[in-house]
Design an enzyme around this catalytic site. Structure first.
Site, PDB file in Angstrom:
ATOM      1  N   LYS A   1       0.743  -1.184  -0.030  1.00 39.88           N
ATOM      2  CA  LYS A   1       0.123  -0.103   0.209  1.00 39.88           C
ATOM      3  C   LYS A   1       0.766   1.190   0.021  1.00 39.88           C
ATOM      4  CE  LYS A   1      -0.539  -0.008   5.138  1.00 39.88           C
ATOM      5  NZ  LYS A   1      -1.046  -0.439   5.863  1.00 39.88           N
TER       6      LYS A   1
ATOM      7  N   ARG B   1      -6.801   0.181  17.672  1.00 42.06           N
ATOM      8  CA  ARG B   1      -7.229   0.462  16.406  1.00 42.06           C
ATOM      9  C   ARG B   1      -8.294  -0.629  16.239  1.00 42.06           C
ATOM     10  NH1 ARG B   1      -3.618   1.281  10.840  1.00 42.06           N
ATOM     11  NH2 ARG B   1      -4.420  -1.031  10.708  1.00 42.06           N
TER      12      ARG B   1
END
Ligand code: PLP
Length: 364
Positions: free
Chosen positions: A39, A134
């Site tokens: 990514k 998260r």
């Protein structure tokens, strides 16, 4: 119109391959498989190919449309979706990825129905939140119950393993205690379902110090790594590892100087807010020689993520389309038209690879 010659981003695939080869070999001798995370490179197929050549067991990205693109471009290895899926993308997740990271039962139920529709078995990794706050189950019992439910009730899902992510929101360091906990969770699930979970995924680049220090808890057998193979810079600059044999000049930015002038180093007049709503402070260093280069926050995110290669140049600031350099002490005289080279931190790589204003030049 085609991209102009500058700014351009030189992407050295040989060096990326060497970084990946070094890391994968070392991890494999320690019983750990690596999935290559692309990514940060705007999901470049060229980069993905180097990762595969170097022995990565598959390719991962946080966005399903990027995995779909890589499949279309001919990458055949298993694709892993890193960001826990949106309900609206379940159809694409099953179509374009073999493995996804998950933390919600409603999504898992939807993936199971969709996998049945597509006549597939989709592999899932359940995420444990070990303190970074998260994604993932913070309640261990809930995670274990969900694993058992997948194994016994969701026939088109394969309960592939457990994983965790650290060092992202809470900036929590992976250590023997939190990753040890992940191994314990995997052992409890294995005992409950009567077979050994295949994957115990102990995090990303930030988990590598444990591996290098021979402190990785036994039982962790998988990591998802991007930065350490793409740039190998954080482990040197933030963690103090020497990383011999690794290259940090894998992505090099070349930008052209559009203005050079002697200017005061302190702005003139009342300081209010800059283009991004911040009130900056400036040190008065007297008259300095400043150079402007033709790219800005839109292409790099923040100027702190640029590292000038030429000695004596400092990065003073940036706006959307300009970066301001102090070149007074540069070891070479800087003129309009000159090309300034930079190595990058992760943020600049992330933005530059995705910027449509920046020409990409692959070095093979
Ligand atoms: C981005 C990401 C990674 C890879 O992180 P690096 O720091 O580039 O190694 C691994 N896992 C998840 C869930 C991610 O989102």
């Amino acid at each position: 119109m085609e991209n102009t010659a500058y700014p351009n981003l030189q992407i050295d695939l040989k060096k990326i391959y060497q970084n990946a080869k070094n890391l994968v070999s070392f991890a494999n001798t320690n019983g750990i498989n690596i999935t290559g995370v692309v990514k940060g490179s705007d999901s470049s197929k060229e980069v993905a190919k180097e990762f595969i050549k170097a022995g990565c067991m598959g390719i991962a990205d946080s966005r399903i449309e990027k995995l779909a693109k890589l499949k279309e471009e001919g990458i055949k290895e298993d694709m892993m979706l890193l960001r826990v899926p949106m309900l609206c993308e379940v159809e694409q997740v099953v179509r374009y990825s073999e493995i996804s990271l998950n933390s919600e039962i409603v999504v898992l139920e939807a993936l199971n129905i969709e996998a049945n529709n597509q006549n597939k078995i989709h592999k899932v990794i359940l995420m444990a939140d070990l303190g970074d706050l998260r994604e993932g189950y913070i309640d261990e019992e809930e995670l274990i119950k969900t694993a058992l439910h997948i194994e016994t009730k969701l026939d088109n899902l394969h309960m592939y393993g457990v994983g965790t992510n650290l060092g992202c929101f809470g900036a929590i360091c992976p250590d023997e205690s939190n990753l040890g906990k992940l191994v314990q969770i995997s052992e409890k699930i294995s005992a409950l379902i009567g077979r050994k979970l295949e994957i115990v995924s102990g995090g990303a680049t930030t988990s590598l110090p444990l591996l290098f220090d021979s402190k990785m808890p036994k039982g962790i057998n998988h990591l998802r790594v991007g930065e350490a193979m793409l740039l190998a810079r954080d482990l040197i600059d933030l963690w103090g590892y020497s990383m011999e044999g690794y290259h940090t000049d894998t992505f090099v930015l070349e930008a052209q100087v559009i203005e050079v002038k002697e200017k005061p180093s302190h702005p003139i007049g009342r300081i209010f807010v800059d283009a991004f709503g911040n009130t900056p402070e400036y040190e008065d260093k007297g008259i300095r020689k400043r150079a402007l280069i033709a790219l800005g926050k839109k292409d790099i995110g923040h100027h702190d993520s640029l590292i000038p290669k030429l000695k004596g140049i400092t990065v003073e600031g940036s706006s959307s389309d300009h970066v301001i350099l102090d070149v007074t002490d540069a070891v070479e005289e800087i003129h309009v038209g000159d090309i300034i080279e930079f190595e990058l931190y992760y943020q600049a790589m992330l933005y530059l690879t995705a910027s449509t204003s920046v020409k990409k030049v692959y070095l093979y």
